[in-house]
Design a protein around this motif. Structure first.
Motif, PDB file in Angstrom:
ATOM      1  N   ILE A  82      -0.397   0.915   1.033  1.00  0.00           N
ATOM      2  CA  ILE A  82      -1.647   0.175   0.928  1.00  0.00           C
ATOM      3  C   ILE A  82      -1.300  -1.299   0.793  1.00  0.00           C
ATOM      4  N   VAL A  83      -1.938  -2.109   1.604  1.00  0.00           N
ATOM      5  CA  VAL A  83      -1.756  -3.551   1.559  1.00  0.00           C
ATOM      6  C   VAL A  83      -2.954  -4.143   0.827  1.00  0.00           C
ATOM      7  N   MET A 133       1.805  -9.758   7.536  1.00  0.00           N
ATOM      8  CA  MET A 133       1.393  -8.383   7.800  1.00  0.00           C
ATOM      9  C   MET A 133       2.462  -7.620   8.575  1.00  0.00           C
ATOM     10  N   GLU A 134       3.142  -8.274   9.499  1.00  0.00           N
ATOM     11  CA  GLU A 134       4.249  -7.615  10.207  1.00  0.00           C
ATOM     12  C   GLU A 134       5.348  -7.225   9.230  1.00  0.00           C
ATOM     13  N   LEU A 180       1.451   5.980   7.459  1.00  0.00           N
ATOM     14  CA  LEU A 180       0.141   5.350   7.551  1.00  0.00           C
ATOM     15  C   LEU A 180       0.141   4.084   6.700  1.00  0.00           C
ATOM     16  N   VAL A 181      -0.436   3.027   7.235  1.00  0.00           N
ATOM     17  CA  VAL A 181      -0.661   1.794   6.466  1.00  0.00           C
ATOM     18  C   VAL A 181      -2.170   1.635   6.337  1.00  0.00           C
ATOM     19  N   GLN A 182      -2.636   1.432   5.120  1.00  0.00           N
ATOM     20  CA  GLN A 182      -4.059   1.296   4.851  1.00  0.00           C
ATOM     21  C   GLN A 182      -4.340  -0.037   4.184  1.00  0.00           C
ATOM     22  N   GLN A 227       0.445  -7.763  -1.653  1.00  0.00           N
ATOM     23  CA  GLN A 227       1.007  -6.659  -2.426  1.00  0.00           C
ATOM     24  C   GLN A 227       1.036  -5.430  -1.536  1.00  0.00           C
ATOM     25  N   LEU A 228       2.183  -4.773  -1.489  1.00  0.00           N
ATOM     26  CA  LEU A 228       2.360  -3.543  -0.731  1.00  0.00           C
ATOM     27  C   LEU A 228       2.686  -2.431  -1.720  1.00  0.00           C
ATOM     28  N   THR A 229       1.875  -1.373  -1.705  1.00  0.00           N
ATOM     29  CA  THR A 229       2.063  -0.229  -2.588  1.00  0.00           C
ATOM     30  C   THR A 229       2.431   0.984  -1.749  1.00  0.00           C
ATOM     31  N   ILE A 230       3.509   1.647  -2.118  1.00  0.00           N
ATOM     32  CA  ILE A 230       3.975   2.856  -1.432  1.00  0.00           C
ATOM     33  C   ILE A 230       3.495   4.059  -2.238  1.00  0.00           C
TER      34      ILE A 230
END
Length: 150
Positions: free
Chosen positions: A84-85, A104-105, A118-120, A68-71
């Protein structure tokens, strides 16, 4: 691995996704693969939010990974948008195949496409293999995380 498709999760993917979420000691304690209704309701809520991206990795018609990727638009860091991953899982048969790196890429590339600065992510302190994996990808363990169960 050109036979891999990364696409939005569908309701029909939920059993496979929940099985992966439950397939480790931590997940086995907190997930309920026998009751899919809460997951179906959650996916419906997430699908209605343009800042939420629940994706699956599919190979040969089989769901083999998810995240899940949240912007998150924000004010800090000069109005930076971050991502946030969460919920990264790879099917046991695929671990060590490079699939986690590909997934992840995808998340990092999508974060760039969404103009994130930023990716967290967080990973349970007991997941030492996961920590090495994220560090190998260039993530730094720079903060201490806190949580409160409600």
């Amino acid at each position: 691995m050109s036979d891999l498709e990364i696409r939005p999760a569908l309701r029909t993917d939920i059993p496979a996704v929940v099985a992966m979420l439950a397939d480790d000691p931590l997940g086995a304690r907190r997930e309920s693969p026998e009751d899919l209704a809460p997951y179906e309701a959650a996916l419906e809520r997430l699908a209605g939010d343009p800042n939420q991206h629940v994706v699956v990795a599919v190979r040969a018609g089989r769901v083999v990974g998810t995240l899940q990727l949240t912007i998150i638009p924000g004010l800090s860091r000069r109005g930076a948008t971050r991502s946030i991953v969460e919920g990264v899982r790879i099917h046991a048969d695929e671990r060590g195949s490079g699939l986690g790196t590909q997934l992840m890429e995808w998340a990092i590339d999508e974060s760039r496409r969404q103009d994130c600065q930023l990716v967290q992510l967080t990973s349970d302190a007991t997941r030492t293999d996961a920590r090495r994996f994220y560090e190998r990808l260039g993530f730094e363990a720079s903060h201490v995380g806190f949580k409160m169960a409600l």
